[in-house]
Enzyme design. Structure first.
Site: not given
Length: 229
Positions: A17, A15, A174
């Site tokens: 951001d 991922d 995250d």
């Protein structure tokens, strides 16, 4: 340059951001520039941070809700376009998380094929990767513009894994969206705990967790040793 890929490479997909970069300051600024121009109350940094994960369109929907604008589609399209004019420039306030570049370089020397799977639109993704010199690591990328589907739909993640020529992969992210994406894709998930997650770890699907990027290469090494055993 990214290391040559084997016929069935060790693939790691990331991922963006909240995982590789902390872009919340620039997202917060862009949203508030729109609100300021509209004569509307601004949102807090914590609000902006909590709105990240499902793409710019969802972020603007949440901003509109937060300031009492409702959900009119035409108004949403207008505000989203204004938001993107502010957000598509150089990432002045965005930072790469400590240890990211070294970890990616170590994975490269380990022969890992690396890809990116993000809900961020294509233009700011490309600008951010080039700005921080991260683009050299990724042989395949899926952004919000690549497919009709977006995370947590598993299609973008499967797309990247196929593009890397891998039978399977480890996904690194995250957030709740990333955990759900990996679970729906049937892939193991390494959760970076320093990002934008709001849910307790015990409630999220994950195979591994790490607090600092120095830990990831060892996780990847152990994971593929198990896979190959």
């Amino acid at each position: 340059m990214t290391a040559p890929m084997a016929a069935d490479p060790k693939a790691v997909v990331f991922d963006l951001d909240g995982t590789l970069i902390d872009s919340a300051p620039d997202l917060h600024l862009a949203a508030n520039l729109v609100l300021r121009d509209e004569g509307l109350p601004e949102i807090s940094f914590e609000q902006a941070r909590s709105f990240i994960g499902k793409g710019a369109g969802v972020l603007i929907s949440r901003v509109m809700e937060a300031v009492g604008l409702g959900d009119d589609p035409e108004e949403h399209a207008r505000l989203l376009a204004k938001f993107m004019t502010h957000y598509e420039g150089e990432p002045a306030n965005t930072l790469v998380y400590p240890g990211v570049v070294d970890a990616l370089a170590r994975l490269e020397t380990m022969g890992c094929a690396m890809g990116l799977c993000t809900n961020k639109p294509g233009a700011p993704t490309r600008i951010a990767l080039e700005h921080f010199g991260l683009d050299r690591f990724f042989a395949a990328t899926a952004t919000a513009d690549t497919l009709p589907q977006r995370k947590p739909d598993p299609a973008p993640l499967h797309h990247v894994v196929r593009a890397l020529g891998a039978g399977s992969a480890l996904y690194v992210g995250d957030s709740e969206v990333d955990a759900e994406t990996a679970q729906r894709a049937g892939l193991p998930f390494a959760l970076y705990t320093g990002g934008y997650r709001k849910t307790p770890l015990a409630e999220l699907y994950h195979s591994y967790t790490f607090d600092h990027w120095d830990e990831l290469p060892e996780i990847v090494s152990r994971h593929f040793a198990r896979v190959e055993a």
